[in-house]
Design a protein around this motif. Structure first.
Motif, short mmCIF file in Angstrom:
data_model
loop_
_atom_site.label_atom_id
_atom_site.label_comp_id
_atom_site.label_asym_id
_atom_site.label_seq_id
_atom_site.Cartn_x
_atom_site.Cartn_y
_atom_site.Cartn_z
N SER A 9 55.03 51.42 42.26
CA SER A 9 54.18 50.91 43.41
C SER A 9 53.72 49.30 43.07
CB SER A 9 53.02 51.61 43.51
OG SER A 9 53.24 52.79 43.95
N GLY A 10 53.83 48.73 43.74
CA GLY A 10 53.35 47.18 43.82
C GLY A 10 52.51 46.79 44.77
N TYR A 11 51.20 46.06 44.49
CA TYR A 11 50.32 45.69 45.36
C TYR A 11 49.82 44.22 45.53
CZ TYR A 11 49.38 50.63 44.64
OH TYR A 11 49.57 52.08 44.40
N GLY A 12 49.62 43.78 46.68
CA GLY A 12 49.08 42.48 47.08
C GLY A 12 47.91 42.62 47.87
N ILE A 13 47.17 41.54 47.73
CA ILE A 13 45.74 41.31 48.27
C ILE A 13 45.86 40.10 48.99
CG2 ILE A 13 44.61 40.35 46.28
CD1 ILE A 13 42.47 42.19 46.80
N THR A 14 45.00 40.10 50.26
CA THR A 14 44.67 38.79 50.95
C THR A 14 43.68 39.29 51.92
OG1 THR A 14 45.46 37.01 52.42
CG2 THR A 14 46.51 39.46 53.02
N ALA B 64 52.95 41.47 46.40
CA ALA B 64 53.21 42.82 45.88
C ALA B 64 54.63 42.83 45.31
CB ALA B 64 53.28 43.78 47.38
N LEU B 65 55.71 42.15 45.88
CA LEU B 65 57.01 42.31 45.19
C LEU B 65 56.92 41.61 43.91
CD1 LEU B 65 59.14 40.84 48.34
CD2 LEU B 65 58.96 43.15 47.38
N TRP B 66 56.16 40.52 43.61
CA TRP B 66 55.99 39.98 42.19
C TRP B 66 55.33 41.20 41.08
CZ3 TRP B 66 58.01 35.91 39.63
CH2 TRP B 66 58.73 34.88 40.40
N ASP B 67 54.37 41.84 41.72
CA ASP B 67 53.89 42.89 41.01
C ASP B 67 54.80 43.87 40.62
OD1 ASP B 67 51.32 44.16 40.16
OD2 ASP B 67 51.22 45.54 41.63
N LEU B 68 55.64 44.24 41.52
CA LEU B 68 56.89 45.18 41.33
C LEU B 68 57.88 44.76 40.47
CD1 LEU B 68 57.90 46.83 44.58
CD2 LEU B 68 57.04 48.19 42.66
N LYS B 69 58.25 43.30 40.46
CA LYS B 69 59.03 42.66 39.71
C LYS B 69 58.41 42.89 38.11
CE LYS B 69 60.38 38.57 40.73
NZ LYS B 69 61.57 37.30 40.91
#
Ligand code: MG
Length: 365
Positions: free
Chosen positions: A45-50, A105-110
């Protein structure tokens, strides 16, 4: 091993700990965070925040269908496809906020797939990033303002930010008194940034810079409307304080317009709005090419990775107003010590979201 995106979820949470606080142009009733979770078929799981809940529809209806089945490592390809698909919904504003949080979130997953923190994927080896303490709201009395600025200095910060533009920008003499009072209190060795949050016209801003000329101001942020690029250019060529702007600008194209207008010294585009990590790497390169300082707005927990790899880095903004909600959302919320933020030594963005609390308090249907 390949990884395919299998699910995308959006959550939105808030706390009331900034109720009543305001700057020159906005009042706040709560602190809010939108969190995006992207899951792969391999169980990651990858996460992004805004900060905007209005992005949920765009993400669910337009962006999720693009993401499903894709390899999350291909951030550049996915960014381009997202950007082309939102072309009719707006290439600034909420559409870009939606792209930004997904890209993060994609960079977190990467990072999790490759086993490296994002700052190392970007080529940055620095793990200790300088920050400045940001607050000093115009809704504060002078005593409240001075108390907060003193608390920042006592915490070890050497750069502090206060708002100007009291009474909706109509009392610049009072603003001048407040800035002088802060300078008198902290002494000559602390850098002071002033932030007008878009409130003035360029003539008033130039006049105000003259009124605080003896206060050795380190940066004058958003003195006029973010879209008044000619006005910013006029101010920049007229005063002896570096002009900071960009928190309301989007993508490399917005950055190009600031550069073409000779409108900025300290670039403050924000990865959570302006296009994510993918776009901000390009903005950072543009800062280097124009020899301008790079100081992304707020969200230091995202921007620490970019500053690690940015040759023209200034300092990151530590917004104290977000402490409450960030401590709720992120179990290992990294906080600066003596103004220095240590990037967690974890793969991806390095943030452990408290998804149990976030799901329990999710305000989205
Ligand atoms: Mg600002």
């Amino acid at each position: 091993m390949t990884h395919k995106i299998a699910d995308v979820n959006v959550f939105y949470v808030s706390t009331s700990d900034c109720a009543g606080v305001g700057d020159s142009t906005l009042r706040y009733d709560k602190a809010c965070m939108a969190v995006v979770e992207i899951r792969t078929d391999s169980g990651l799981s990858g996460y992004g925040i805004t900060i905007k809940d209005e992005i949920a529809g765009l993400i669910r209806n337009t962006i999720k269908p693009i993401l499903m089945g894709k390899d999350p490592v291909n951030t550049e390809d996915i960014w381009q496809e997202m950007f082309l698909n939102i072309r009719g919904s707006g290439r600034k504003g909420l559409s870009l906020v939606a792209i930004s949080v997904v890209d993060i979130a994609l960079w977190d997953l990467k990072g999790k797939i490759l086993g490296l923190p994002v700052h190392r994927l970007l080529g940055g080896g620095k793990r200790f990033i300088p920050t400045y303490a940001s607050g000093g709201w115009t809704s504060y009395t002078l005593d409240e303002l001075l108390a907060e600025m003193k608390s920042f200095v006592d915490l070890g910060y050497s750069t502090i930010k206060m708002k100007v533009g009291v009474e909706l920008g109509r009392n610049i003499k009072e603003d001048s008194r407040r800035v002088h009072a802060v300078r008198d209190m902290v002494g000559p060795d602390i850098d002071i940034i002033i932030d007008a949050n878009n409130v003035w016209d360029s003539g008033t801003a130039v006049r105000f810079a003259e009124m605080v000329r003896d206060c050795d101001i380190a940066a004058f942020e958003e003195p006029v409307c973010a879209d008044d690029i000619p006005g910013l250019g006029r101010i920049r060529s007229s005063i002896n304080i570096p002009v900071a702007t960009g928190e309301h600008e989007y993508t490399k194209y917005g950055m190009r317009d600031l550069l073409a207008g000779k409108a900025v010294d300290i670039v403050q585009l924000d990865a959570t709005k302006a296009g994510g990590i993918t776009e901000m790497v390009k903005v950072s390169a543009m800062c280097q090419a124009w020899n301008l300082l790079f100081a992304p707005h707020c969200f230091e927990i995202v921007h620490m990775h970019l500053l690690s790899a940015a040759p023209n880095a200034f300092k990151l903004e530590k917004l104290f107003l977000f402490n409450g909600i960030m401590r709720r959302c992120i179990k290992n919320y990294p906080e600066p010590v003596n103004g220095i933020l240590e990037i967690p030594d974890l793969p991806g963005m390095g943030l452990e979201f408290d998804m149990e609390w976030i799901m329990q308090n999710n305000e989205l249907k």
